[in-house]
Design an enzyme around this catalytic site. Structure first.
Site, PDB file in Angstrom:
ATOM      1  N   ASP A  35       0.950  -1.258  -0.050  1.00  0.00           N
ATOM      2  CA  ASP A  35      -0.117  -0.029   0.047  1.00  0.00           C
ATOM      3  C   ASP A  35       0.945   1.288   0.050  1.00  0.00           C
ATOM      4  O   ASP A  35       1.969   1.441   0.533  1.00  0.00           O
ATOM      5  CB  ASP A  35      -0.883  -0.101   1.134  1.00  0.00           C
ATOM      6  CG  ASP A  35      -2.066   0.896   1.182  1.00  0.00           C
ATOM      7  OD1 ASP A  35      -2.532   1.555   0.109  1.00  0.00           O
ATOM      8  OD2 ASP A  35      -2.675   1.201   2.025  1.00  0.00           O
ATOM      9  N   HIS A  52       2.263   3.389  -9.206  1.00  0.00           N
ATOM     10  CA  HIS A  52       2.043   2.033  -9.463  1.00  0.00           C
ATOM     11  C   HIS A  52       3.051   1.437 -10.148  1.00  0.00           C
ATOM     12  O   HIS A  52       3.432   0.161 -10.130  1.00  0.00           O
ATOM     13  CB  HIS A  52       0.523   1.821  -9.988  1.00  0.00           C
ATOM     14  CG  HIS A  52      -0.564   2.130  -9.298  1.00  0.00           C
ATOM     15  ND1 HIS A  52      -0.713   1.603  -8.113  1.00  0.00           N
ATOM     16  CD2 HIS A  52      -1.562   3.038  -9.554  1.00  0.00           C
ATOM     17  CE1 HIS A  52      -1.875   2.305  -7.431  1.00  0.00           C
ATOM     18  NE2 HIS A  52      -2.400   3.135  -8.421  1.00  0.00           N
ATOM     19  N   SER A  80      -7.684  -5.401  -5.539  1.00  0.00           N
ATOM     20  CA  SER A  80      -8.591  -5.730  -4.499  1.00  0.00           C
ATOM     21  C   SER A  80     -10.355  -5.763  -5.126  1.00  0.00           C
ATOM     22  O   SER A  80     -10.199  -5.173  -6.254  1.00  0.00           O
ATOM     23  CB  SER A  80      -8.944  -5.108  -3.240  1.00  0.00           C
ATOM     24  OG  SER A  80      -9.460  -3.816  -3.093  1.00  0.00           O
ATOM     25  N   LEU A 146      10.833 -20.166  -5.587  1.00  0.00           N
ATOM     26  CA  LEU A 146       9.732 -19.319  -4.610  1.00  0.00           C
ATOM     27  C   LEU A 146       8.290 -19.566  -5.294  1.00  0.00           C
ATOM     28  O   LEU A 146       8.475 -19.372  -6.494  1.00  0.00           O
ATOM     29  CB  LEU A 146      10.056 -17.945  -4.641  1.00  0.00           C
ATOM     30  CG  LEU A 146       9.495 -16.931  -3.902  1.00  0.00           C
ATOM     31  CD1 LEU A 146       9.625 -16.768  -2.537  1.00  0.00           C
ATOM     32  CD2 LEU A 146       9.232 -15.532  -4.478  1.00  0.00           C
TER      33      LEU A 146
HETATM   34  C1  IPE Z   1      -5.580  -2.875  -0.281  1.00  0.00           C
HETATM   35  O1  IPE Z   1      -5.093  -1.449  -0.333  1.00  0.00           O
HETATM   36  C2  IPE Z   1      -5.699  -3.366  -1.646  1.00  0.00           C
HETATM   37  C3  IPE Z   1      -4.189  -3.490  -2.207  1.00  0.00           C
HETATM   38  C4  IPE Z   1      -3.147  -3.131  -1.714  1.00  0.00           C
HETATM   39  C5  IPE Z   1      -4.292  -3.955  -3.545  1.00  0.00           C
HETATM   40  P1  IPE Z   1      -6.257  -0.209  -0.642  1.00  0.00           P
HETATM   41  O2  IPE Z   1      -5.207   1.047  -0.607  1.00  0.00           O
HETATM   42  O3  IPE Z   1      -7.186  -0.524  -1.837  1.00  0.00           O
HETATM   43  O4  IPE Z   1      -6.868  -0.275   1.027  1.00  0.00           O
HETATM   44  P2  IPE Z   1      -7.926   0.651   1.845  1.00  0.00           P
HETATM   45  O5  IPE Z   1      -8.709   1.249   0.686  1.00  0.00           O
HETATM   46  O6  IPE Z   1      -6.864   1.895   2.195  1.00  0.00           O
HETATM   47  O7  IPE Z   1      -8.443  -0.069   2.962  1.00  0.00           O
HETATM   48  C1  IPE Z   2      -1.535   0.353  -3.304  1.00  0.00           C
HETATM   49  O1  IPE Z   2      -1.407   1.462  -3.541  1.00  0.00           O
HETATM   50  C2  IPE Z   2      -1.915  -0.347  -4.714  1.00  0.00           C
HETATM   51  C3  IPE Z   2      -3.076  -0.520  -5.187  1.00  0.00           C
HETATM   52  C4  IPE Z   2      -4.280  -0.627  -4.345  1.00  0.00           C
HETATM   53  C5  IPE Z   2      -3.589  -1.255  -6.447  1.00  0.00           C
HETATM   54  P1  IPE Z   2      -2.301   2.640  -3.412  1.00  0.00           P
HETATM   55  O2  IPE Z   2      -2.993   2.924  -4.710  1.00  0.00           O
HETATM   56  O3  IPE Z   2      -3.718   2.015  -2.528  1.00  0.00           O
HETATM   57  O4  IPE Z   2      -1.783   4.021  -2.740  1.00  0.00           O
HETATM   58  P2  IPE Z   2      -2.411   4.844  -1.724  1.00  0.00           P
HETATM   59  O5  IPE Z   2      -3.028   4.168  -0.686  1.00  0.00           O
HETATM   60  O6  IPE Z   2      -3.400   5.807  -2.414  1.00  0.00           O
HETATM   61  O7  IPE Z   2      -1.284   5.717  -1.529  1.00  0.00           O
HETATM   62 MG    MG Z   3      -3.817   2.437  -0.399  1.00  0.00          MG
END
Ligand code: IPE
Ligand code: IPE
Ligand code: MG
Length: 256
Positions: A35, A52, A80, A146
């Site tokens: 995240d 990303h 997700s 792995l």
């Molecule tokens: C969780 O991160 C999903 C992934 C890392 C793919 P999110 O950024 O979507 O989660 P929330 O919305 O902060 O809970």
């Molecule tokens: C996690 O990073 C990757 C995905 C959920 C695809 P985020 O895109 O959620 O990054 P933040 O949380 O907005 O910083």
């Molecule tokens: Mg996030």
């Protein structure tokens, strides 16, 4: 590393490097909620997709390091079931990054001995992506350094829902008795049927929540949270997480 957690590190025996990892206690299976890609990009005044993209580089690094350290299973949360709520631009951008990752992943995996698997609901994914996923799974099934699992259009509740439907159908057809639904039977019908439960869960970016990740499988995992944003997560960060894990006493409900 979260400074509040310093207390969990026991004093090392004399002559032992306190920073060294315990080779006997490397987690066999590690799950990551990567995240903070968006915030990583914002910090650098870039758009979210650049975050990303940097996130994918961090995944490659995590795979290399996990493998070097002796981790056997690595499962990462890449998209997700809730991430569809994001803008079309971001979702399309993530899917295109995935396409580009998948386009040469078999070649890279064969060099690194990586077995690629995918968990999650594929029915909502574009056909060309599903084809690439199946190709990657098929072509890397022989590798065993792995096991790298990508959670894609994955949600823990959705996985349980799909599993219950599968089991209900078997009951309806008369091939499964309701009393025969043990924990083991449920586990064997999850997307992760062939994988051991994670020993260690890592979540980056300072959020302390599961966000619907592996809710069944993480029942007894150790949880490690770090403020580091995913694009900045490197070898040292992974070592720090494993060092934390080394300091934990796992009891599984018993007494030590
Ligand atoms: C969780 O991160 C999903 C992934 C890392 C793919 P999110 O950024 O979507 O989660 P929330 O919305 O902060 O809970
Ligand atoms: C996690 O990073 C990757 C995905 C959920 C695809 P985020 O895109 O959620 O990054 P933040 O949380 O907005 O910083
Ligand atoms: Mg996030």
């Amino acid at each position: 590393m979260n400074k509040d957690l310093d207390y969990i590190f026991p004093d090392p025996p004399e002559g032992v490097d306190p920073r060294a990892l315990d080779p006997e206690r490397i987690p066999e299976s590690v799950a990551i909620i990567m995240d903070g890609n968006g915030r990583g990009a914002k910090k650098r005044a870039l758009n979210r997709l650049k975050g990303h993209k940097a996130g994918i580089e961090a995944v490659r690094e995590a795979i290399r390091c996990a493998s070097d350290l002796g981790v056997r299973y690595l499962t990462i949360y890449s998209f997700s079931t809730e991430n569809w709520k994001r803008s079309t631009e971001e979702v399309t951008g993530i899917m295109n990054l995935l396409r580009s990752y998948l386009s040469n992943c078999v070649e890279r995996a064969s060099k690194d001995g990586l077995r690629i698997r995918v968990i999650g609901d594929r029915s909502a994914l574009d056909a060309d992506i599903v084809e690439m996923l199946e190709h990657a799974e098929r072509e890397t099934a022989k590798f065993d350094k792995l096991d790298f699992t990508i959670a894609l259009n994955y949600g823990g509740r959705d996985e349980l829902r799909r599993t219950m439907t599968k089991l209900a159908k078997q009951v309806q057809e008369g091939t499964l008795a309701p009393e025969a639904i043990t924990e083991d039977v449920i586990a064997k019908h999850l997307d992760t049927a062939d994988l051991p439960d994670p020993d260690l869960l890592i979540r980056t970016s300072g959020e302390l929540r599961l966000s619907n990740y592996l809710i069944w499988q993480l029942a007894y995992a150790e949880f490690y949270f770090t403020d580091t944003l995913w694009p900045d997560f490197d070898k040292e960060s992974l070592k720090e997480a494993i060092r934390y894990y080394n300091g934990r006493e796992r009891r599984f409900g018993g007494v030590k």
